[in-house]
Design an enzyme around this catalytic site. Structure first.
Site, PDB file in Angstrom:
ATOM      1  N   ASP A 160      -4.764  22.697   1.358  1.00  0.00           N
ATOM      2  CA  ASP A 160      -5.037  21.456   2.084  1.00  0.00           C
ATOM      3  C   ASP A 160      -4.482  20.303   1.259  1.00  0.00           C
ATOM      4  O   ASP A 160      -3.876  20.529   0.211  1.00  0.00           O
ATOM      5  CB  ASP A 160      -6.558  21.289   2.301  1.00  0.00           C
ATOM      6  N   ASP A 182      -5.931  16.637  -0.421  1.00  0.00           N
ATOM      7  CA  ASP A 182      -7.174  15.904  -0.680  1.00  0.00           C
ATOM      8  C   ASP A 182      -6.880  14.468  -1.081  1.00  0.00           C
ATOM      9  O   ASP A 182      -6.016  14.226  -1.924  1.00  0.00           O
ATOM     10  CB  ASP A 182      -7.941  16.588  -1.828  1.00  0.00           C
ATOM     11  N   ASP A 220      -8.634  16.681   3.482  1.00  0.00           N
ATOM     12  CA  ASP A 220      -9.979  16.246   3.095  1.00  0.00           C
ATOM     13  C   ASP A 220      -9.926  14.805   2.625  1.00  0.00           C
ATOM     14  O   ASP A 220      -9.066  14.444   1.817  1.00  0.00           O
ATOM     15  CB  ASP A 220     -10.522  17.098   1.928  1.00  0.00           C
TER      16      ASP A 220
HETATM   17  P1  8DG Z   1      -5.910  23.937  -3.033  1.00  0.00           P
HETATM   18  O1  8DG Z   1      -6.431  23.002  -1.990  1.00  0.00           O
HETATM   19  O2  8DG Z   1      -4.484  23.707  -3.361  1.00  0.00           O
HETATM   20  O3  8DG Z   1      -6.173  25.361  -2.689  1.00  0.00           O
HETATM   21  O4  8DG Z   1      -6.704  23.692  -4.403  1.00  0.00           O
HETATM   22  P2  8DG Z   1      -7.668  22.482  -4.759  1.00  0.00           P
HETATM   23  O5  8DG Z   1      -7.142  21.188  -4.200  1.00  0.00           O
HETATM   24  O6  8DG Z   1      -7.919  22.522  -6.219  1.00  0.00           O
HETATM   25  O7  8DG Z   1      -9.025  22.901  -4.048  1.00  0.00           O
HETATM   26  P3  8DG Z   1      -9.937  22.151  -2.979  1.00  0.00           P
HETATM   27  O8  8DG Z   1     -10.796  23.201  -2.357  1.00  0.00           O
HETATM   28  O9  8DG Z   1      -9.146  21.322  -2.045  1.00  0.00           O
HETATM   29  O10 8DG Z   1     -10.919  21.242  -3.855  1.00  0.00           O
HETATM   30  C1  8DG Z   1     -10.478  20.119  -4.601  1.00  0.00           C
HETATM   31  C2  8DG Z   1     -11.600  19.608  -5.453  1.00  0.00           C
HETATM   32  O11 8DG Z   1     -12.603  18.977  -4.661  1.00  0.00           O
HETATM   33  C3  8DG Z   1     -12.318  20.742  -6.220  1.00  0.00           C
HETATM   34  O12 8DG Z   1     -12.314  20.449  -7.592  1.00  0.00           O
HETATM   35  C4  8DG Z   1     -13.724  20.701  -5.712  1.00  0.00           C
HETATM   36  C5  8DG Z   1     -13.876  19.275  -5.204  1.00  0.00           C
HETATM   37  N1  8DG Z   1     -14.933  19.081  -4.227  1.00  0.00           N
HETATM   38  C6  8DG Z   1     -16.031  18.316  -4.483  1.00  0.00           C
HETATM   39  N2  8DG Z   1     -16.851  18.322  -3.408  1.00  0.00           N
HETATM   40  C7  8DG Z   1     -16.289  19.128  -2.475  1.00  0.00           C
HETATM   41  C8  8DG Z   1     -16.697  19.517  -1.164  1.00  0.00           C
HETATM   42  O13 8DG Z   1     -17.751  19.126  -0.651  1.00  0.00           O
HETATM   43  N3  8DG Z   1     -15.843  20.358  -0.504  1.00  0.00           N
HETATM   44  C9  8DG Z   1     -14.697  20.774  -1.054  1.00  0.00           C
HETATM   45  N4  8DG Z   1     -13.896  21.579  -0.345  1.00  0.00           N
HETATM   46  N5  8DG Z   1     -14.288  20.410  -2.296  1.00  0.00           N
HETATM   47  C10 8DG Z   1     -15.071  19.598  -2.995  1.00  0.00           C
HETATM   48  O14 8DG Z   1     -16.187  17.712  -5.530  1.00  0.00           O
HETATM   49 MN    MN Z   2      -7.008  20.933  -2.105  1.00  0.00          MN
HETATM   50 MN    MN Z   3     -10.040  20.249  -0.275  1.00  0.00          MN
END
Ligand code: 8DG
Ligand code: MN
Ligand code: MN
Length: 371
Positions: free
Chosen positions: A205, A207, A295
């Site tokens: 995703d 962020d 996100d």
């Molecule tokens: P990716 O998307 O490339 O697979 O990896 P990422 O960007 O490291 O993972 P992510 O699932 O998008 O999460 C990014 C950061 O956000 C991770 O350190 C955890 C943090 N995070 C929070 N709160 C929440 C929440 O409520 N939901 C999610 N999905 N992530 C959160 O601090």
């Molecule tokens: Mn992510």
């Molecule tokens: Mn995310």
């Protein structure tokens, strides 16, 4: 070789927040195997073993070269007997039989397949598996199964969402969000977080953190952005969670991974995302758009540094920052605050560097947090 003098290894900390871990992983063959074991334990709710393999993988990820023999990992933290035996198999045979057994296990395969759908967690996957369902068509043709809106969307956009998001696509989405927030309020602050801030080439995703310098003004920011995206016709799915953060209740806040800021989990319609070199899927070329997970989190400006640090990840890096704060400094860190238990006070921070300083840690750049 026999009799070789062991090369002195610089001490590697057991805490990921005291290691520099770039996106370059020389030991993927081992860390991929560990991730399978971790996932398998996670699906069976063996939390301890799951975490042990995640920690071991994280340690290997910070190494500057390939592990060629067990001697190479002598003195490294978080590598126990089980992890070493897996590594030994891989060093000797190029593969681990234990990992292969899991990969060919029907329950593991099915739960992995089901949880790969947006909106399907381990509990739902388990329930479906116990009901004898094994494939997507089993689920979609079973009349007794009710899919919620999130899961319906997950199945609808399954192919797009399970395809990795590229850096170029993340940039294009950044421009879209940037335009939306600045049309709403010119002084808006937008920051890329998550894996792309850590320099990853691909992600599941994209962020972002969005806020405004005016305290309280951030409350209407996400709803306004969502409205605009809807008007632009690019909002395919939206799960908005309003803020439950109350600074006056700070001392009684529970310290945990989930934060209380306003956030939304979106699926957006991204037009004309051309991959350089023209390796687009046929379907995308045909439609000219793809669905992407985005996100957004919107903390009040005075919480910016904590939120940015918390949302940049990696998850292992975050876990170890909290663990380090707690066990090495008698402090509590989460996405909202840093609290010093000895001094009995909250520590102020406007930048991530301030937080590292409070913790007595060397600053680790975002691209060195791929633990
Ligand atoms: P990716 O998307 O490339 O697979 O990896 P990422 O960007 O490291 O993972 P992510 O699932 O998008 O999460 C990014 C950061 O956000 C991770 O350190 C955890 C943090 N995070 C929070 N709160 C929440 C929440 O409520 N939901 C999610 N999905 N992530 C959160 O601090
Ligand atoms: Mn992510
Ligand atoms: Mn995310």
């Amino acid at each position: 070789p026999e009799g070789a003098t062991p090369t002195p290894v610089a001490t590697v900390s057991q805490y990921a927040c005291q290691r520099r871990t770039s996106t370059e992983n020389y030991n993927k063959i081992f860390t991929d195997a560990f991730e399978v074991l971790a996932e398998s334990y996670e699906l069976s709710e063996f939390e301890g073993q799951c975490l042990a393999f995640r920690k071991a993988a994280s340690v290997l990820k910070c190494l500057p070269g390939v592990v060629r023999c067990l001697g190479d990992i002598r003195g490294l933290p978080c590598l126990g007997e089980h992890t070493k035996s897996i590594m030994e198999d891989i060093l000797q045979c190029g593969r681990s039989f234990e990992v292969e057994k899991i990969l060919s296990d029907e329950r593991y395969q099915t739960l992995k397949l089901f949880t790969s759908v947006f909106g399907v967690g381990p509990k739902t996957a388990e329930k479906w598996y116990r009901a004898g369902l094994r494939s997507f068509s089993d689920i979609l043709t079973e009349p007794s199964i009710h899919l919620n809106r999130m899961q319906q969307t997950g199945f609808l956009h399954y192919k797009d969402i399970s395809r990795a998001v590229s850096k170029a696509e993340a940039r294009a989405l950044g421009n879209i969000i940037d335009e939306a927030v600045h049309a709403i309020t010119p002084d808006a602050v937008l920051a890329l977080t998550g894996g792309f801030r850590r320099g990853k080439e691909f992600g599941h995703d994209v962020d972002f953190l969005v806020t405004t310098p005016e305290l309280g003004r951030e409350k209407s920011l996400l709803p306004d952005i969502i409205d605009r995206l809807k008007q632009d016709g690019i909002l395919l799915y939206c799960d908005y969670q309003a803020s439950t953060f109350d600074i006056s209740k700070l001392p009684s806040l529970r310290f945990e991974a989930m934060d209380l800021f306003a956030k939304c989990f979106l699926i957006l319609r991204l037009k004309g995302s051309k991959v350089e070199g023209g390796l687009n899927s046929a379907a995308e070329d045909h439609r000219g758009w793809r669905a992407v997970r985005v996100d957004l989190v919107s903390p009040p400006m005075d919480r910016y540094a904590y939120a940015l640090l918390g949302w940049t990840g990696s998850r292992q890096f975050e876990r170890d920052l909290r663990r380090f704060a707690r066990f090495e400094r008698q402090m509590r860190l989460d996405n909202h605050i840093l609290y010093d238990k000895t001094k009995n006070e909250f520590l102020a921070a406007t930048t991530e560097k301030d937080i590292f300083d409070h913790l007595g840690l060397e600053y680790i750049e975002p691209w060195q947090r791929n633990a």
